[in-house]
Structure formats: structure tokens, C-alpha cells
Design a protein around this motif. Structure first.
Motif, short mmCIF file in Angstrom:
data_model
loop_
_atom_site.label_atom_id
_atom_site.label_comp_id
_atom_site.label_asym_id
_atom_site.label_seq_id
_atom_site.Cartn_x
_atom_site.Cartn_y
_atom_site.Cartn_z
N TYR A 97 134.25 -59.83 -38.35
CA TYR A 97 134.90 -60.36 -37.15
C TYR A 97 135.89 -61.44 -37.56
CZ TYR A 97 131.63 -58.15 -33.90
OH TYR A 97 130.91 -57.25 -33.14
N GLN A 110 137.98 -64.90 -35.96
CA GLN A 110 138.02 -65.87 -34.87
C GLN A 110 139.23 -66.78 -35.04
OE1 GLN A 110 134.83 -68.82 -34.65
NE2 GLN A 110 134.87 -68.72 -32.43
N GLN A 161 138.94 -69.50 -29.71
CA GLN A 161 138.79 -68.19 -29.11
C GLN A 161 137.45 -67.58 -29.49
OE1 GLN A 161 142.05 -65.46 -29.58
NE2 GLN A 161 143.60 -67.07 -29.40
N LEU A 220 135.18 -64.10 -30.78
CA LEU A 220 135.27 -63.25 -31.97
C LEU A 220 135.87 -61.90 -31.62
CD1 LEU A 220 133.06 -65.39 -32.73
CD2 LEU A 220 132.18 -63.66 -34.30
N GLU A 239 139.28 -67.87 -39.01
CA GLU A 239 137.97 -67.83 -39.66
C GLU A 239 137.42 -66.42 -39.55
OE1 GLU A 239 135.28 -70.96 -38.56
OE2 GLU A 239 134.24 -70.73 -40.50
N PHE A 265 134.14 -63.79 -40.16
CA PHE A 265 132.68 -63.73 -40.23
C PHE A 265 132.22 -62.33 -40.60
CE2 PHE A 265 131.54 -67.84 -38.61
CZ PHE A 265 132.61 -68.21 -37.80
N ALA A 271 128.13 -67.66 -42.68
CA ALA A 271 128.59 -68.99 -42.26
C ALA A 271 130.09 -69.04 -42.00
CB ALA A 271 128.21 -70.03 -43.31
N GLY A 304 128.97 -74.15 -40.38
CA GLY A 304 128.10 -73.87 -41.51
C GLY A 304 126.98 -72.88 -41.22
N HIS A 305 126.86 -72.48 -39.96
CA HIS A 305 125.78 -71.54 -39.58
C HIS A 305 126.30 -70.23 -39.02
CE1 HIS A 305 122.38 -74.31 -40.11
NE2 HIS A 305 123.19 -75.24 -39.69
N GLY A 306 127.57 -70.08 -38.87
CA GLY A 306 128.07 -68.89 -38.20
C GLY A 306 127.55 -68.86 -36.77
N PHE A 310 132.90 -60.10 -27.47
CA PHE A 310 132.50 -61.48 -27.27
C PHE A 310 133.38 -62.14 -26.21
CE2 PHE A 310 129.41 -62.59 -30.54
CZ PHE A 310 129.46 -61.47 -31.35
N GLU A 347 134.95 -65.79 -24.46
CA GLU A 347 135.81 -66.82 -25.02
C GLU A 347 135.07 -68.08 -25.42
OE1 GLU A 347 138.63 -64.56 -25.43
OE2 GLU A 347 139.45 -66.58 -25.41
#
Lengths: 114, 112
Positions: free
Chosen positions: A36, A38, A42, A44, A88, A90, A106, B40-42, B103, B105
Motif C-alpha cells: 500500500y 500512503q 491520506q 492507504l 510512505e 507499507f 512499520a 513505527g508500528h504501521g 481504506f 481517509e
């Protein structure tokens, strides 16, 4: 249970250069794998997913990823990045019998500079 | 646009107060999820729903409850907010196994 490790927290890259984002996972059962993206402030957006079949998966915006079962990896690549790819990223995994219950890495921040 | 609306989008609340976040979908999808995102945790799963009145816990469910009385709405409630619940909350929806998960917003919650 599943877990995901994204090996780089930040990846700086120059515009038009290639980029690879590394993702390793662990699981005792079969999994589905996802990437994903981001953008700031916003939600994902799905880039690509591996469910079955060909291990090379092509996604949106020129990204692709390769599923390597023996190395338990799902690395994301793009041959030539643009400034707009700054975001970013993921990696996520879900067991095949628990759709949607993701384990996320993370995150890897990609910063593209001219 | 995946047809997901989260409300409120931003909220500041005091420790000990109850807070409810709402996720509304127009897609008539069966599955709905609440995640929280922290540096740091997603993203980590809080609760999910696989149908009206059918919900289950995720990995970080302590301090949260959910309800789903209609297909289109999935509510997340913090019974007594704590500073550790300051986070960004994302709702997600999915039609069925194997289908793309969308997902929302995000809802930014600050507990002071």
C-alpha cells in the motif's frame, strides 16, 4: 500468526533512478501479500497484491513486486521514480483464512529528490 | 473514491471522556475494519466486522468497543479515552475474500 518486517525505514532516491523497498514476512500458514502507499494526510491506497499464480505482480503507477516463497520476501520495485512517488509505503500480509486482518510493516518513507 | 466516510476527521478530547468514531460506507460491503496507525508500528487492527452485529477483536482491542447495527455503519467507541489512544484511526471495507480492501481517509484523535 503472521509478521512483517520492512527492512528500511527511509529510502532517499533521485528522480528517474530505480528504487527497491524490501519486505520480509513470517507465517506458519499460506498468506496473501500486499503493498500500500500512503500520501501525506491520506488513507492507504492499494499498489498491488499477490494472491496466487505468477510470482511477479504488476501494480499501479509502474510498480511491481516479486513473491519469493523460499526467502519469504515480497520486495517492491520501480525502475524510474518520479517526484510524485514521495510517500510512505507499507507491506502487509494476511493469512489466507483470515481475509482483511492484516499485519502491516512499520512502513518505508520514500523521498524522491530532483 | 471508495465510498467510505469517517467522522469526525479531527477531534481533541480530554482523558477519561468517551469518544465515538463513525465509519459510513455506501458500497454495501460485508466486511469492515478499524485500524490505528502509529509511527513505527504501521497499522494495527483494533476490531473488525463480518456482518451486521457480527464483530470480533483484533490485536489491539483493549479499551475499544465496536458496534454494527446496519451494514453501512461501523462505530468505534473509546469508553474512557487515554493519552495512549492518541492516534490516527482508519476504517476499511471489503466486499468478500479476495476483493480489494479500501481504506477511509482517517480520523485524527488527540487525547489530552
Amino acid at each position: 500468526a503472521q509478521s512483517v518486517t520492512q527492512l528500511d525505514s527511509q529510502v532517499p532516491v533521485f528522480e528517474e533512478a530505480p528504487v527497491e523497498l524490501r519486505c520480509n514476512y513470517s507465517s506458519s500458514v499460506s498468506v496473501y501479500l500486499f503493498w500500500y502507499v500512503q500520501y501525506p494526510n491520506q488513507g492507504l491506497q492499494l499498489l498491488l497484491k499477490y494472491l496466487s499464480g505468477s510470482t511477479l505482480v504488476k501494480g499501479i503507477n509502474g510498480f511491481e513486486a516479486e513473491f519469493n516463497k523460499s526467502q519469504t520476501s515480497f520486495h517492491l520495485r520501480k525502475p524510474s521514480v518520479h517526484i510524485s512517488d514521495t510517500a510512505e509505503y507499507f507491506c502487509a500480509v494476511t493469512a489466507t483464512d483470515s481475509w482483511g486482518k492484516f499485519q502491516f510493516g512499520a512502513g518505508t518513507q520514500v523521498v524522491v529528490t530532483p | 473514491d471508495a465510498g467510505i466516510t469517517q467522522s469526525p476527521r479531527h477531534k481533541v478530547t480530554e482523558t477519561g471522556t468517551p469518544v465515538t468514531l463513525r465509519c459510513h460506507q455506501t458500497e454495501n460491503h460485508r466486511y469492515m475494519y478499524w485500524y490505528r496507525q502509529d509511527p513505527g508500528h504501521g497499522l494495527r487492527l483494533i476490531h473488525y466486522s463480518y456482518g451486521v452485529k457480527d464483530t470480533d477483536k483484533g490485536e489491539v482491542s483493549d479499551g475499544y468497543s465496536v458496534s454494527r447495527s446496519k451494514t453501512e455503519d461501523f462505530l468505534l467507541t473509546l469508553e474512557s479515552a487515554t493519552s495512549s489512544q492518541t492516534s490516527v484511526y482508519f476504517c476499511a471495507i471489503s466486499e468478500a475474500d479476495g476483493n480489494t480492501i479500501y481504506f477511509g481517509e482517517g480520523s485524527w484523535l488527540t487525547v489530552v
